[in-house]
Design a protein around this motif. Structure first.
Motif, PDB file in Angstrom:
ATOM      1  N   ASP A 299      -6.134  -2.801  -5.923  1.00 44.48           N
ATOM      2  CA  ASP A 299      -5.780  -3.510  -4.487  1.00 44.48           C
ATOM      3  C   ASP A 299      -6.179  -5.469  -5.290  1.00 44.48           C
ATOM      4  N   GLU A 300      -5.467  -6.054  -4.786  1.00 44.72           N
ATOM      5  CA  GLU A 300      -6.093  -7.338  -4.698  1.00 44.72           C
ATOM      6  C   GLU A 300      -7.154  -7.401  -5.585  1.00 44.72           C
TER       7      GLU A 300
ATOM      8  N   GLY B 279      -6.457  -8.517   2.848  1.00 48.56           N
ATOM      9  CA  GLY B 279      -5.760  -7.077   3.864  1.00 48.56           C
ATOM     10  C   GLY B 279      -6.067  -6.057   4.469  1.00 48.56           C
TER      11      GLY B 279
ATOM     12  N   THR C 253       0.780  -1.436   0.032  1.00 47.15           N
ATOM     13  CA  THR C 253      -0.275  -0.086   0.221  1.00 47.15           C
ATOM     14  C   THR C 253       0.733   1.062  -0.156  1.00 47.15           C
TER      15      THR C 253
END
Ligand code: ADP
Ligand code: MG
Length: 663
Positions: free
Chosen positions: A380-381, A546, A286
């Motif tokens: 993200d992901e 996360g 991140t």
């Protein structure tokens, strides 16, 4: 009416069976390739037969005797004799298999007292007749096909007739075929249905793979070339970047520095950046993504961070706030639970460019979300989103740079096959000072002891995640609209039961989160968990993705066998972020695990290396099982194996580049 009705010997019944097996067109039929071949090109004399061998030889019948419910036939060639055994159709067989006759025999050799062949295929031969051999294709047969009495011979005949009678236009131009050194499609397929040697099969099959890969490779090459001339260049804004750096509550690891440097370099260079930042859970992706965004914002452009769940989005919003503020940027959170007026305000500011940064769920994908100058897309992901979803977000930008984040460690060879057109950046190390997580398998009868241990630990400030599997399979389609977390059906009953067992242990605070709990309530619970006010949190895999709570260093996974190893690794990665020793307990069901599961979990417990674990999953379940392969756009390959053919995939990529260059 399907095209196959044009074939002779295919009546309504067989037509239906073909249809039920996915064979609708003539093309489907000719591409219905044998799974393997039985080699009847070589004759093995009887005295050279060995157990397990696929025998094929001519011989004379010496005797044929009914013994109980069997018919035992002795045959002999010049080298020796062997027994053939039949259990069915004895009456008919006895009439035909008379001593003195010459037959060809084919079938696998087994050993029972002596060598024998049970139910061989046979054919009567004249005295000087060669046995009819060749390479016999073995096709995958569905139940429907078997019921309709479709056999290997029929499939082969139909495929060959089709290839003879109907004209297929080869999808490749003569130039392409020439360039790729391929024979015609029809020729290659003919070989596969009726080969004369296994060597030919190998070359013809690799041609089919090349044909499968070629259009994809071209498409990727086209996209890559387009990116070369696109994208805005972003040079450093030292002051702003320095302010952001200083506001981080930690200093970057060497790995983070290096990866960030590569991204910066890419942004400074002409061309649209397209990268995959790939690092184990907790490796600190991140912060890297955020600092990349800072550079883009410093130049007056916008950046967006898309994440798959509300929980994760809320966490990103919170954890990036201080850094963004220090660097002088406003940010907003957009999800299905954003109130309407707030949403309107955010959309306006994104449109007029006054809001440089937004974090959100798939709500970001709606057509109402318009940016003034979106130049960096962070996902993200990333494997949790479909190809179209990722493309939809990028389409809102102006030739945006794109960075995917992925916590699924992908073995290098596979990453290259899957993401060959991306810059794959790897964060190998984790921030220093983390103790390894101790993983233990716990039999059901030890649950009480474990609970007491957890209880005592929480009295010293530690916290517990208690994970219960979802009911739906983990690979259900992700995120189709809707504002429930992941649209998943969750095991509420299992959650309730766990909460009860936990609360029985003593006076501590135990709460549960799952998709049926309204998001405000969920957020309230998570936020008090984060603050350390809740001792144990029971949840479905919503915490998989996360979530970051350094105080929670204990984890229990129920029904661990319901998770893939990579997924378990993700879960376990939630712990081990704080100062104290982290534990992960895999709680066995009442009657224990099957030996195979036990083995797998033991191996899992012995390592924390995400890449090693990904490889274990890969060996067990194949490449298609890995998160991300389905969404890579390469997930639907029929003949190419992502792992085994990684060399070929690379080769085709460079061929595509060469081809495009020459055009
Ligand atoms: P992931 O790669 O799994 O997305 P995160 O970005 O959520 O990992 O980071 C995991 C945790 O590690 C967070 O609490 C984050 O603040 C912390 N972290 C990230 N980088 C560092 C660092 N260089 N030093 C110490 N802690 C860090
Ligand atoms: Mg993360």
């Amino acid at each position: 009416m399907s095209e196959l009705s044009r074939l002779t010997g295919v009546g309504p019944k067989r037509l239906k069976a073909f249809e039920a097996s996915g064979l609708l067109t003539l093309r489907d039929l000719v591409y219905y390739l044998p799974r393997r071949y039985v080699d009847r090109t070589r004759i093995t004399p009887i005295d050279s037969l060995k157990e397990g061998m696929d025998a094929f030889f001519p011989a004379h019948i010496e005797s044929a005797d009914s013994i109980g419910t069997r018919l035992v036939v002795h045959v002999r060639d010049e080298t020796g004799g062997i027994e053939l055994v039949f259990f069915r159709g004895l009456h008919f067989l006895k009439q035909r298999l008379r001593p003195g006759k010459r037959i060809s025999v084919a079938g696998p050799v087994t050993y029972f007292h002596d060598f024998q062949i049970a139910h061989p295929e046979w054919e009567e031969l004249d005295e000087d007749q060669e046995p009819r051999g060749g390479m016999l294709p073995v096709y995958p047969m569905t139940e429907e096909m078997e019921e309709a009495r479709i056999d290997h011979k029929l499939v082969r005949r139909l495929a060959l007739e089709t290839l003879e009678q109907f004209s297929f236009s080869d999808p490749l131009s003569p130039d392409e075929k020439n360039f790729l050194q391929l024979r015609s499609e029809i020729e290659a397929l003919k070989i596969l249905h009726a080969p004369t040697s296994l060597d030919l099969v190998a070359t013809a099959f690799s041609e089919i793979k090349v044909r499968e890969l070629w259009p994809l490779s071209l498409k990727r090459e086209v996209a890559r070339r387009e990116r070369l001339n696109r994208g805005r260049v972003f040079t450093a804004h030292p002051e702003t970047e320095q302010a952001a750096h200083s506001a981080l509550p930690f200093s970057l690891t060497k790995g983070q520095e290096e990866v960030l440097q590569s991204i910066h370099t890419a942004l400074e260079t002409q061309g649209q950046f397209f990268g995959l930042l790939h690092g184990d859970v907790g490796s600190g992706k991140t912060a890297v993504a955020l600092l990349a965004a800072i550079r883009v914002m410093a130049a007056g452009a916008q950046a967006v961070l898309l994440a798959p769940t509300e929980i994760l989005v809320e966490q990103h919003f919170r954890s990036t706030a201080a850094v963004l503020k220090a660097a002088g940027f406003e940010s907003a959170l957009l999800s299905a639970s954003t109130p309407a007026d707030e949403r309107t305000r955010i959309l306006e500011k994104l449109k007029d460019g006054s809001l440089p940064f937004v974090v959100g769920t798939h709500s970001l994908l709606s057509s109402g979300v318009v940016f003034k100058e979106l130049r960096l897309v962070l996902i993200d992901e990333q494997h949790r989103f479909g190809v179209e979803q990722r493309a939809a977000l990028s389409a809102k930008g102006i030739e945006p740079h794109v960075l995917y984040l992925s916590a699924t460690p992908i073995p290098r060879t596979l990453a290259q096959s899957l993401y060959g057109d991306l810059d794959v950046l790897t964060l190998a190390e984790k921030p220093a000072g983390r103790l390894p997580v101790k993983t233990r398998r716990v039999p059901a009868e030890k649950e009480k002891e474990m609970l007491e241990f957890l209880f005592r630990e929480t009295q010293n400030g530690n916290q517990v995640y208690w994970v219960v599997p979802r009911i739906t399979p983990p690979l259900s389609p992700p995120l189709e609209g809707g504002n429930k977390m992941d649209n998943e059906t969750e095991s509420i009953a299992a959650i309730d039961s766990a909460v009860k067992r936990l609360r029985n242990v003593g006076k501590w605070r135990v709460e549960a989160v799952h998709g049926r709990i309204p998001s405000q309530e969920r957020e309230r619970i998570l936020s008090s968990f984060r603050k350390g006010e809740i001792h144990a949190l029971v949840a479905t895999t919503v915490i998989e993705v996360g979530v970051d709570v350094p105080g929670a260093n204990l984890m229990v996974v129920e029904s661990a066998d319901r998770f893939g190893l990579a997924q378990l690794h993700q879960l376990r990665g939630r712990t081990g972020r704080g100062q104290s020793q982290a534990w992960c307990f895999l709680l066995a069901p009442l009657n224990g695990w099957p030996e195979e599961t036990e083995e797998r979990l033991r191996e899992f417990a012995s390592t924390e290396d995400g890449f090693r674990i990904a490889e274990m999953d890969l060996q067990r379940r194949g490449a298609g099982s890995l998160d991300g392969t389905r969404q890579s756009g390469f997930g639907l390959l029929r003949f190419v194996d992502l792992l085994e053919d990684s060399e070929l995939i690379r080769e085709m990529r460079s061929k595509a580049a060469e081809w495009m260059h020459a055009q």
